[in-house]
Scaffold this motif. Structure first.
Motif, PDB file in Angstrom:
ATOM      1  N   TYR A 138      11.397 -28.832  78.195  1.00  0.00           N
ATOM      2  CA  TYR A 138      12.061 -29.107  77.110  1.00  0.00           C
ATOM      3  C   TYR A 138      13.245 -27.966  76.830  1.00  0.00           C
ATOM      4  O   TYR A 138      14.245 -28.303  76.178  1.00  0.00           O
ATOM      5  N   ALA A 139      12.920 -26.829  77.456  1.00  0.00           N
ATOM      6  CA  ALA A 139      14.284 -25.864  77.207  1.00  0.00           C
ATOM      7  C   ALA A 139      15.390 -26.206  78.113  1.00  0.00           C
ATOM      8  O   ALA A 139      16.429 -26.204  77.419  1.00  0.00           O
ATOM      9  N   LYS A 140      15.118 -26.766  79.128  1.00  0.00           N
ATOM     10  CA  LYS A 140      16.239 -27.328  80.096  1.00  0.00           C
ATOM     11  C   LYS A 140      16.990 -28.496  79.271  1.00  0.00           C
ATOM     12  O   LYS A 140      18.192 -28.722  79.320  1.00  0.00           O
ATOM     13  N   GLU A 141      16.169 -29.247  78.609  1.00  0.00           N
ATOM     14  CA  GLU A 141      16.655 -30.487  77.920  1.00  0.00           C
ATOM     15  C   GLU A 141      17.623 -29.918  76.616  1.00  0.00           C
ATOM     16  O   GLU A 141      18.622 -30.310  76.351  1.00  0.00           O
ATOM     17  N   VAL A 142      17.071 -29.031  75.974  1.00  0.00           N
ATOM     18  CA  VAL A 142      17.703 -28.391  74.779  1.00  0.00           C
ATOM     19  C   VAL A 142      19.078 -27.858  75.060  1.00  0.00           C
ATOM     20  O   VAL A 142      20.075 -27.982  74.601  1.00  0.00           O
ATOM     21  N   GLN A 143      18.863 -27.070  76.368  1.00  0.00           N
ATOM     22  CA  GLN A 143      20.098 -26.286  76.966  1.00  0.00           C
ATOM     23  C   GLN A 143      21.032 -27.291  77.289  1.00  0.00           C
ATOM     24  O   GLN A 143      22.440 -27.050  76.986  1.00  0.00           O
ATOM     25  N   ASP A 144      20.695 -28.582  77.789  1.00  0.00           N
ATOM     26  CA  ASP A 144      21.805 -29.431  78.276  1.00  0.00           C
ATOM     27  C   ASP A 144      22.209 -30.333  76.844  1.00  0.00           C
ATOM     28  O   ASP A 144      23.298 -31.188  77.501  1.00  0.00           O
ATOM     29  N   LEU A 145      21.585 -30.594  76.024  1.00  0.00           N
ATOM     30  CA  LEU A 145      22.220 -31.480  74.949  1.00  0.00           C
ATOM     31  C   LEU A 145      23.011 -30.953  74.001  1.00  0.00           C
ATOM     32  O   LEU A 145      22.782 -29.503  73.682  1.00  0.00           O
ATOM     33  N   ASP A 146      23.745 -31.625  73.569  1.00  0.00           N
ATOM     34  CA  ASP A 146      24.703 -31.230  72.481  1.00  0.00           C
ATOM     35  C   ASP A 146      24.184 -31.634  71.146  1.00  0.00           C
ATOM     36  O   ASP A 146      23.797 -32.607  70.848  1.00  0.00           O
ATOM     37  N   LYS A 160      25.290 -31.565  68.363  1.00  0.00           N
ATOM     38  CA  LYS A 160      26.111 -32.382  67.363  1.00  0.00           C
ATOM     39  C   LYS A 160      26.200 -33.893  67.698  1.00  0.00           C
ATOM     40  O   LYS A 160      26.197 -34.660  66.795  1.00  0.00           O
ATOM     41  N   ILE A 161      26.096 -34.041  68.777  1.00  0.00           N
ATOM     42  CA  ILE A 161      26.136 -35.580  69.585  1.00  0.00           C
ATOM     43  C   ILE A 161      24.700 -36.249  69.395  1.00  0.00           C
ATOM     44  O   ILE A 161      24.486 -37.323  68.923  1.00  0.00           O
ATOM     45  N   TYR A 162      23.664 -35.528  69.780  1.00  0.00           N
ATOM     46  CA  TYR A 162      22.320 -35.978  69.754  1.00  0.00           C
ATOM     47  C   TYR A 162      21.404 -35.127  68.887  1.00  0.00           C
ATOM     48  O   TYR A 162      20.415 -34.363  69.321  1.00  0.00           O
ATOM     49  N   PRO A 163      21.677 -35.064  67.606  1.00  0.00           N
ATOM     50  CA  PRO A 163      20.886 -34.158  66.658  1.00  0.00           C
ATOM     51  C   PRO A 163      19.503 -34.680  66.617  1.00  0.00           C
ATOM     52  O   PRO A 163      18.800 -33.491  66.613  1.00  0.00           O
ATOM     53  N   ASP A 164      19.049 -35.867  66.762  1.00  0.00           N
ATOM     54  CA  ASP A 164      17.617 -36.064  66.539  1.00  0.00           C
ATOM     55  C   ASP A 164      16.730 -35.595  67.841  1.00  0.00           C
ATOM     56  O   ASP A 164      15.722 -35.030  67.890  1.00  0.00           O
ATOM     57  N   GLU A 165      17.240 -36.057  69.052  1.00  0.00           N
ATOM     58  CA  GLU A 165      16.683 -35.570  70.204  1.00  0.00           C
ATOM     59  C   GLU A 165      16.606 -34.018  70.407  1.00  0.00           C
ATOM     60  O   GLU A 165      15.616 -33.296  70.853  1.00  0.00           O
ATOM     61  N   TYR A 166      17.578 -33.243  69.924  1.00  0.00           N
ATOM     62  CA  TYR A 166      17.750 -31.829  70.073  1.00  0.00           C
ATOM     63  C   TYR A 166      16.602 -31.239  69.156  1.00  0.00           C
ATOM     64  O   TYR A 166      15.738 -30.319  69.531  1.00  0.00           O
ATOM     65  N   ALA A 167      16.545 -31.750  67.917  1.00  0.00           N
ATOM     66  CA  ALA A 167      15.599 -31.556  66.898  1.00  0.00           C
ATOM     67  C   ALA A 167      14.279 -31.622  67.443  1.00  0.00           C
ATOM     68  O   ALA A 167      12.980 -30.862  67.400  1.00  0.00           O
ATOM     69  N   LEU A 217       9.227 -29.503  69.940  1.00  0.00           N
ATOM     70  CA  LEU A 217       8.069 -29.305  71.094  1.00  0.00           C
ATOM     71  C   LEU A 217       7.937 -27.988  71.506  1.00  0.00           C
ATOM     72  O   LEU A 217       6.867 -27.470  71.999  1.00  0.00           O
ATOM     73  N   ILE A 218       9.113 -27.528  71.539  1.00  0.00           N
ATOM     74  CA  ILE A 218       8.947 -26.011  72.135  1.00  0.00           C
ATOM     75  C   ILE A 218       8.111 -25.089  71.429  1.00  0.00           C
ATOM     76  O   ILE A 218       7.408 -24.279  71.754  1.00  0.00           O
ATOM     77  N   ARG A 219       8.384 -25.235  70.089  1.00  0.00           N
ATOM     78  CA  ARG A 219       7.808 -24.266  68.800  1.00  0.00           C
ATOM     79  C   ARG A 219       6.214 -24.761  69.104  1.00  0.00           C
ATOM     80  O   ARG A 219       5.450 -23.673  68.622  1.00  0.00           O
ATOM     81  N   GLN A 220       5.908 -25.902  69.161  1.00  0.00           N
ATOM     82  CA  GLN A 220       4.493 -26.277  69.528  1.00  0.00           C
ATOM     83  C   GLN A 220       3.887 -25.563  70.616  1.00  0.00           C
ATOM     84  O   GLN A 220       2.643 -25.476  70.837  1.00  0.00           O
TER      85      GLN A 220
END
Length: 90
Positions: free
Chosen positions: A38-46, A48-55, A60-63
């Motif tokens: 999940y951390a790698k995904e957050v790092q790679d996601l923009d 502004k472009i993918y707000p739902d996926e980023y959130a 999931l990281i917080r969980q």
């Protein structure tokens, strides 16, 4: 024979598997693997472009944080990405 006890009959130690954990529980290794994924995904996601996926990935990281803290993983691991580190700060 119970699959989790295979090998014990031959003198080999039993291998822990996910079946030993109840719903919503993970092994330490599984929590760490999930966190890195999940951390790698957050790092790679923009954000502004993918707000739902980023959130969703941030959630999931917080969980995973309690499992990582209980086992001391966050005590020995430095999180270099400031955005991800901020998710885990208390």
């Amino acid at each position: 024979m119970n699959p989790s006890l295979q090998g014990v009959q031959d003198g080999r130690p039993a291998v822990m598997s996910q079946q030993h954990f109840g719903p919503r529980q993970q092994s330490t290794a599984s929590a760490l693997t999930s966190f890195v994924t999940y951390a790698k995904e957050v790092q790679d996601l923009d954000e502004k472009i993918y707000p739902d996926e980023y959130a969703a990935h941030c959630h999931l990281i917080r969980q995973l944080e309690p499992m990582l803290r209980v086992h001391g993983i966050l005590d020995v691991m430095e999180i270099r990405n400031p955005a991800i580190a901020a998710l885990l700060e208390r």
